[in-house]
Design a protein around this motif. Structure first.
Motif, short mmCIF file in Angstrom:
data_model
loop_
_atom_site.label_atom_id
_atom_site.label_comp_id
_atom_site.label_asym_id
_atom_site.label_seq_id
_atom_site.Cartn_x
_atom_site.Cartn_y
_atom_site.Cartn_z
N ILE A 78 -1.73 -11.09 -3.47
CA ILE A 78 -1.84 -9.49 -3.75
C ILE A 78 -3.23 -8.92 -3.72
O ILE A 78 -3.40 -8.10 -2.93
CB ILE A 78 -1.19 -9.22 -4.97
CG1 ILE A 78 -0.35 -7.93 -4.76
CG2 ILE A 78 -2.05 -8.88 -5.96
CD1 ILE A 78 0.90 -7.65 -4.22
N VAL A 82 -4.35 -6.09 -0.95
CA VAL A 82 -4.87 -4.92 -1.49
C VAL A 82 -6.27 -4.73 -1.03
O VAL A 82 -6.69 -3.65 -0.53
CB VAL A 82 -5.07 -4.93 -3.02
CG1 VAL A 82 -5.74 -3.66 -3.39
CG2 VAL A 82 -3.74 -4.89 -3.65
N LEU A 87 -4.02 -3.15 5.42
CA LEU A 87 -2.94 -3.47 4.50
C LEU A 87 -1.82 -4.00 5.36
O LEU A 87 -0.80 -3.48 5.65
CB LEU A 87 -2.39 -1.81 4.02
CG LEU A 87 -1.85 -1.37 2.61
CD1 LEU A 87 -2.96 -1.91 1.50
CD2 LEU A 87 -1.49 -0.07 2.51
N ILE A 89 1.19 -5.25 5.29
CA ILE A 89 2.50 -5.14 4.49
C ILE A 89 3.81 -5.01 5.51
O ILE A 89 3.65 -4.11 6.58
CB ILE A 89 2.72 -4.54 3.41
CG1 ILE A 89 2.54 -2.97 3.61
CG2 ILE A 89 1.97 -4.74 2.24
CD1 ILE A 89 2.79 -1.93 2.63
N LEU A 120 9.64 -9.13 -5.68
CA LEU A 120 9.93 -8.45 -6.89
C LEU A 120 11.47 -8.18 -7.15
O LEU A 120 12.05 -7.76 -6.11
CB LEU A 120 9.29 -7.01 -6.80
CG LEU A 120 9.76 -5.83 -7.73
CD1 LEU A 120 8.92 -6.29 -9.13
CD2 LEU A 120 9.18 -4.57 -7.39
N HIS A 132 12.87 -7.39 -3.59
CA HIS A 132 12.02 -6.66 -2.65
C HIS A 132 10.94 -7.49 -2.16
O HIS A 132 10.41 -8.15 -3.08
CB HIS A 132 11.38 -5.32 -3.12
CG HIS A 132 10.44 -4.54 -2.58
ND1 HIS A 132 9.07 -4.69 -2.72
CD2 HIS A 132 10.51 -3.85 -1.39
CE1 HIS A 132 8.37 -4.05 -1.79
NE2 HIS A 132 9.31 -3.40 -1.03
N VAL A 134 7.31 -8.08 0.05
CA VAL A 134 6.43 -7.25 0.65
C VAL A 134 6.40 -7.79 2.21
O VAL A 134 5.89 -6.82 2.99
CB VAL A 134 4.97 -7.52 0.26
CG1 VAL A 134 3.88 -7.21 0.83
CG2 VAL A 134 4.76 -7.06 -1.03
N GLY B 22 -4.63 -1.63 -6.57
CA GLY B 22 -3.40 -1.97 -5.98
C GLY B 22 -2.34 -0.85 -5.96
O GLY B 22 -1.93 -0.20 -4.96
N ARG B 25 -3.77 1.84 -3.95
CA ARG B 25 -3.59 1.85 -2.36
C ARG B 25 -2.22 1.76 -1.49
O ARG B 25 -2.11 1.97 -0.51
CB ARG B 25 -4.45 0.72 -2.02
CG ARG B 25 -5.89 0.90 -1.69
CD ARG B 25 -6.51 0.06 -0.94
NE ARG B 25 -6.37 0.18 0.45
CZ ARG B 25 -6.62 -0.59 1.69
NH1 ARG B 25 -6.80 -1.65 1.50
NH2 ARG B 25 -6.33 -0.07 2.70
N MET B 26 -1.35 1.20 -2.30
CA MET B 26 -0.09 0.72 -1.86
C MET B 26 0.60 1.82 -1.45
O MET B 26 0.53 3.11 -1.94
CB MET B 26 0.89 -0.13 -2.89
CG MET B 26 0.12 -1.57 -2.69
SD MET B 26 0.19 -2.40 -1.31
CE MET B 26 -0.04 -4.08 -1.91
N PRO B 27 1.54 1.75 -0.25
CA PRO B 27 2.28 3.25 0.06
C PRO B 27 3.38 3.42 -0.61
O PRO B 27 3.63 4.74 -0.58
CB PRO B 27 2.74 2.83 1.65
CG PRO B 27 2.75 1.36 1.72
CD PRO B 27 1.71 0.83 0.58
N ASN B 31 6.03 -1.57 -3.45
CA ASN B 31 4.77 -2.22 -3.36
C ASN B 31 3.63 -1.80 -4.52
O ASN B 31 3.00 -2.69 -5.12
CB ASN B 31 4.10 -1.69 -2.14
CG ASN B 31 4.97 -2.26 -0.93
OD1 ASN B 31 5.25 -3.77 -1.01
ND2 ASN B 31 5.23 -1.60 0.01
#
Lengths: 161, 103
Positions: A78, A82, A87, A89, A120, A132, A134, B22, B25-27, B31
């Motif tokens: 992670i 980050v 990014l 993902i 998650l 979920h 990533v 994090g 930043r995550m969308p 996330n």
């Protein structure tokens, strides 16, 4: 009766861990735990026998090291996602089947899925954990399972039902 | 001993900071929860273990706190994520919207 004793032992263990081992404290804690256990035992829905000791040792020796290792991996993963500017993902929601039957087994599995790299757990529906992810890889649920939860299922299968 | 505790505390602080970064930043919501949960769990573990190495007589309490964090932290984030899932937040929707805006 079994429930009362189980509740009593859990409460006493927490008390001893909090106060440190001292005869006065243990006697007082035992008295309070006994009263509390008699009152609240009708509301709890767990109980255990002598098998719990072996299970606990197995859990600590076999499961915890794998779990800590996966947790560190998850954090490095992670941190990389980050900090990298693009990014990287590719998120999605997948369903992962599980063979574990007991509530406790499913609970530990869901917690483990949450704390391992990139996944998650959202919900548990009967025999499926909704996850979920990533960075989704693979198409079938078998593939998903082998990437997400196979290690934990194998380990937990020998410890809880 | 005290050096170990300082190193652990610094590692914990770094991971907690990364967790906050994090979340920033995550969308989308899932996330963000992911970044938040993992980083804060390991960050809190390392920080509290560092305190435990600095004060060895507190070690049993520290162990108990770690057990409670390990149980409650993932459950809390799963509950938040479950609420988002039940109210129909799609995992890829926000991502695609963002790509559309970029083009």
């Amino acid at each position: 009766m079994k429930k009362t004793i189980s509740t009593f032992l859990v409460l006493l263990a927490i008390w001893v861990l909090l106060t440190g081992f001292n005869w006065m404290e243990v006697v007082l804690g035992a008295a309070v735990s006994l009263v509390l256990a008699i009152i609240i035992s009708r509301f709890v829905n767990y109980s255990f026998g002598f098998g719990i000791i072996l299970g606990l040792i197995k859990f600590i020796v076999i499961y915890i090291p794998v779990f800590i290792f996966k947790l560190v991996l998850a954090n490095i993963d992670i941190a990389y996602r980050v900090l990298s500017p693009k990014l990287p993902i590719n998120p999605g929601i997948v369903k992962v089947p599980t063979k574990l039957k007991s509530d406790f087994g499913k609970f530990v599995l869901a917690n483990s899925i949450t704390l391992t790299p990139g996944t998650l757990s959202l919900d548990v529906e009967d025999d499926e954990v909704i996850v979920h992810w990533v960075n989704v890889k693979g198409k079938t649920s078998g593939e998903h399972q082998s990437r997400i939860s196979k290690t934990f299922e194998k380990l937990l299968g020998g410890i809880v039902k | 001993m005290i050096i170990t505790s300082y190193i652990l505390m610094i590692i914990g602080a770094i991971f907690l900071a990364l967790g906050g970064f994090g979340v920033f930043r995550m969308p989308d919501v899932y996330n963000r929860i992911q970044a938040g949960t993992k980083a804060t769990t390991l960050g809190a573990f390392a920080l509290i273990l560092g305190v435990g190495f600095a004060e060895p007589s507190w070690f049993l309490k520290i162990a108990l706190i770690i057990v409670f964090i390990a149980i409650t932290n993932p459950v809390g984030s799963s509950t938040l994520a479950r609420a988002a899932y039940k109210s129909g937040v799609s995992a890829t929707l926000l991502q695609k919207q963002k790509e559309g805006e970029d083009k």
